[in-house]
Write an enzyme that holds these catalytic residues in place. Structure first.
Site, mmCIF file in Angstrom:
data_model
loop_
_atom_site.group_PDB
_atom_site.id
_atom_site.type_symbol
_atom_site.label_atom_id
_atom_site.label_comp_id
_atom_site.label_asym_id
_atom_site.label_seq_id
_atom_site.Cartn_x
_atom_site.Cartn_y
_atom_site.Cartn_z
ATOM 1 N N ASP A 103 7.968 -15.353 0.188
ATOM 2 C CA ASP A 103 7.211 -16.611 0.175
ATOM 3 C C ASP A 103 6.702 -17.077 1.530
ATOM 4 O O ASP A 103 6.052 -18.123 1.616
ATOM 5 C CB ASP A 103 8.059 -17.721 -0.482
ATOM 6 N N HIS A 118 11.051 -7.158 1.086
ATOM 7 C CA HIS A 118 10.385 -7.006 -0.212
ATOM 8 C C HIS A 118 8.907 -7.379 -0.165
ATOM 9 O O HIS A 118 8.320 -7.713 -1.202
ATOM 10 C CB HIS A 118 11.124 -7.835 -1.279
ATOM 11 N N CYS A 126 -3.839 -1.803 -2.737
ATOM 12 C CA CYS A 126 -4.252 -0.998 -3.879
ATOM 13 C C CYS A 126 -3.006 -0.420 -4.557
ATOM 14 O O CYS A 126 -2.116 0.114 -3.897
ATOM 15 C CB CYS A 126 -5.164 0.128 -3.397
ATOM 16 N N CYS A 146 -9.972 -1.228 -5.723
ATOM 17 C CA CYS A 146 -9.983 -0.694 -4.358
ATOM 18 C C CYS A 146 -11.334 -0.054 -4.033
ATOM 19 O O CYS A 146 -11.862 0.712 -4.844
ATOM 20 C CB CYS A 146 -8.861 0.331 -4.270
ATOM 21 N N CYS A 149 -10.615 3.975 -3.703
ATOM 22 C CA CYS A 149 -10.262 4.882 -4.810
ATOM 23 C C CYS A 149 -10.439 4.247 -6.190
ATOM 24 O O CYS A 149 -10.105 4.861 -7.189
ATOM 25 C CB CYS A 149 -8.822 5.364 -4.661
ATOM 26 N N GLY A 186 22.143 -17.494 0.230
ATOM 27 C CA GLY A 186 21.299 -17.750 -0.938
ATOM 28 C C GLY A 186 20.812 -16.505 -1.642
ATOM 29 O O GLY A 186 19.701 -16.491 -2.177
#
Ligand code: BJW
Ligand code: ZN
Length: 248
Positions: A103, A118, A126, A146, A149, A186
């Site tokens: 976040d 993460h 893409c 994309c 590709c 947390g």
């Protein structure tokens, strides 16, 4: 809150400190956690949406969820836990904040040495070749593709079954194994490989402190559990540390 002399003493002489954070740190900002109450969006559990199979099956649904979370996150502010961690960083020669959160709130608060395990919900890439995508995402016009590709664009976050960014996980493991005090704050300590970091720290002699409103698979192995909300405990800890250092 009262803190043990053991913890205050350890912190007052520590040279390197590592903090691992999870969704509970952003709870007081109004960002729902993954596994707690309020973790559901529509009738879906986050685990059902945060994986590549869900995206392949129904990219519109997965995007709708991320679009909802992005809008929510854009409108929230860091809380006292984020700001206390900015303060904590300034007190140690070596300090790393490893976060599982996507976040951006640690950076918004002003933390400098942040390792994002993460990814970051504000970035896109893409789904096929991984090329970063910097254009706007407006779902009304359909999911963009994309330029290289033609693959579908997805949020630049790590889903279940995917490898974590190599540099970030290696750095996180290195600093965890080298620190004197390790805080796990947390997080439910369920998701690997992040969940192993405090155990690596402990195995290398660190003093491991957990801050959580609940117990987790880490609790028994931790040297201390500071039970309660992070946005209350962390500011209290900064005050106690300040007092302790002045009386040395
Ligand atoms: C408060 C509070 C307050 C509330 N104050 N506290 C080894 C064994 C078994 C399985 C595996 C394994 N190794 C790998 C796996 C598979 C898998 C895994 O771990 N599965 C387990 C769940 C069983 N891991 C992976 O797939 C990872 N990839 C990987 O390992 O690659 C190699 C590999 C691949 C395939 C096979 C084997 C190896 C990738 C994991 C990616 C996780 N991604 C997500 C989504 C990110 C994008 C997004 O945001 O949409 O990351 S899932 C979700 O969980 C998110 C979070 O970062 C992560 C952790 O959640 P977190 O932060 O702990 O939140 P909660 O809600 O669970 O907990 C909140 C806590 O706060 C609670 O404890 C509350 O009590 C507390 N709390 N309010 C203090 N105010
Ligand atoms: Zn591509």
């Amino acid at each position: 809150m009262e803190f043990s002399n053991r913890l205050l003493k350890r912190l007052s002489v520590a040279y390197n400190v590592v903090v691992l954070t999870g969704a509970g740190v952003s709870a007081a900002s109004g960002v729902p956690t993954f596994r707690g109450e309020g973790g559901l969006w529509k009738k879906f559990r986050p685990q059902e949406l945060a994986n590549f199979e869900a995206f392949s099956r129904n990219p519109e649904l997965v995007w709708e969820w991320y679009d909802w979370r992005r809008k929510l996150i854009k409108n929230v502010r860091p809380n006292l836990a984020h700001y206390a961690l900015v303060d904590l960083e300034k007190r140690f020669h070596d300090f790393f904040l490893i976060t599982q959160n996507v976040d951006n709130l640690h950076q918004k608060a002003g933390s400098q040495k942040v390792i994002e395990l993460h990814g970051n919900i504000m970035r896109n890439k893409c789904a096929n070749c991984g090329e970063p995508y910097t254009g706007e995402i407006s779902l009304k016009g359909g999911i963009p593709s994309c330029k290289k590709c033609n693959g579908l664009i997805r949020p630049d976050v790590v889903w279940f079954g995917e490898m974590l960014p190599k540099h970030e996980i290696l750095k996180a493991q290195e600093v965890s194994m080298g620190c004197e005090v390790f805080f796990s704050i947390g997080t439910s300590s369920l998701v690997e490989p992040a969940a192993s970091l405090p155990f690596m720290a402990k195995g290398n002699g660190a003093y491991v402190v957990e801050i959580n409103t609940d117990t987790t698979p880490l609790t028994d192995a931790a040297d201390e559990l500071l039970a309660g909300p992070a946005d209350k405990i962390l500011p209290d800890l900064i005050i106690s540390l300040e007092k302790y250092s002045q009386n040395l």
